[in-house]
Design an enzyme around this catalytic site. Structure first.
Site, PDB file in Angstrom:
ATOM      1  CB  VAL A 174     -23.458  25.597  -2.979  1.00  0.00           C
ATOM      2  CG1 VAL A 174     -23.028  24.248  -3.545  1.00  0.00           C
ATOM      3  CG2 VAL A 174     -23.855  25.441  -1.515  1.00  0.00           C
ATOM      4  CG  HIS A 175     -18.543  29.034  -4.771  1.00  0.00           C
ATOM      5  ND1 HIS A 175     -18.903  30.356  -4.701  1.00  0.00           N
ATOM      6  CD2 HIS A 175     -17.934  28.752  -3.576  1.00  0.00           C
ATOM      7  CE1 HIS A 175     -18.537  30.873  -3.534  1.00  0.00           C
ATOM      8  NE2 HIS A 175     -17.948  29.918  -2.840  1.00  0.00           N
TER       9      HIS A 175
END
Length: 335
Positions: free
Chosen positions: A263-264
């Protein structure tokens, strides 16, 4: 490691990274291309008591800007933050043809969520001009910028007002890859690859760039337990954030083979709220623009002399700490 120059700059400007300093809310513009992980980052920021969101600026990236600007308004409405102005920005890279990532984000950019027309209209004016005007009206270094997509809007703003770089506070960017390799090519991450020319211009400017590349964001993964903790929160923001991660979980499993997708984009916001969750190293970052083979490659040089080590690169992230922060923020907002 705390990022020395930005911490001092924010204190001098009367700002602060939220509760880390206890001075005041961190003023923030969010530049994004929602995008499922952008959506999670927006839900974190829009519900954070530590942050003062001044505007959301949308750029073409994961999906076209017509969709990203609508998606940003949708997410603001879901979070009950229709008061925040959303500006549409660049619909294409500086010199390249647009390239999307709908296979990872869904055709409309928000996974399985059906699009709707938000109640709030787009704010008048271009995103680049909005960034310039907002930063101009605040004290020097008081406004941070979280960039969750290609850097086209910021590059256009710098072209129009070069002095913006010296007035901006920290520019927290999701982009790039070094040790982890790329997710589009062998060495290029999508946000940089999508508009490498914009990234090169921003990194050549006086902006105080802190970059969260795949080296760090691959340490922030949506496991079943972490998603379930957010699903347990009774709020629309939490339900949407969890739905984004469930979509990513399914898609990443199919395309890449991962059970827990990275989950950048929330890392750009999490660092502003809790800098202790990340380890940063001073460096010089350059972007390859000339070669098709290595387009968007981020050359991260830790051996640069101090006068050239103007950037910061995240080498470690506390993945559990980031998810705890997301859950804690959404839980407090729902109370």
């Amino acid at each position: 490691m705390r990022c020395g120059w930005t911490c001092e700059g924010r204190l001098a400007a009367g700002g602060g990274a939220g509760q880390s300093w206890g001075v005041t809310k961190q003023a923030l513009i969010i530049d994004c291309d929602p995008g499922v992980d952008d959506a999670v980052g927006l839900m974190l920021a829009l519900n954070a008591l530590e942050l003062e969101i001044l505007a959301i600026t949308a750029v073409g990236g994961n999906v076209p800007v017509s969709a990203t600007s609508r998606n940003a308004r949708m997410l603001a409405q879901v979070a009950g933050r229709e008061d925040i102005a959303v500006f549409a920005g660049a619909d294409r890279p500086l010199v390249r043809e647009p390239a999307g990532a709908g296979e990872f984000h869904g055709a409309e950019g928000l996974g399985d969520q059906a699009p709707f027309e938000p109640a709030a209209p787009l704010a008048a004016g271009h995103a680049a001009e909005a960034i310039i005007e907002i930063v101009r009206t605040r004290p020097e270094k008081a406004v941070a910028l979280a960039v969750m997509g290609p850097m086209t809007n910021l590059a256009l703003a710098l072209r129009k007002e070069p002095g913006l770089a010296r007035r901006l506070g920290p520019v927290s960017v999701m982009g790039g890859a070094r040790a982890e390799g790329g997710n589009i090519t062998a060495s290029a991450e999508f946000n940089i690859w999508a508009d490498p020319d914009a990234a090169a211009e921003v990194l050549a400017s006086d902006c105080e760039v802190v970059m969260f590349g795949l080296d760090a964001t691959h340490q922030v993964r949506a496991t079943d337990d972490r998603i379930a903790a957010i699903e347990a929160i009774d709020s629309d923001s939490a339900r949407w954030a969890a739905a984004m991660m469930r979509f990513s979980q399914r898609v990443e499993k199919t395309i890449v083979g991962w059970d827990a997708p990275p989950v950048h984009d929330p890392c750009t916001v999490a660092w502003l709220m809790r800098p202790e969750l990340f380890t940063l190293r001073p460096c010089e970052i350059r972007v390859e623009t000339a070669s098709d083979l290595t387009r968007g490659h981020t050359a991260v040089e830790f051996r640069a002399p101090p006068n050239r080590a103007r950037h910061r690169w995240a080498v470690r992230a506390d993945g559990q700490g980031v998810f705890d922060l997301i859950a804690e923020t959404l839980r407090k907002a729902a109370a």
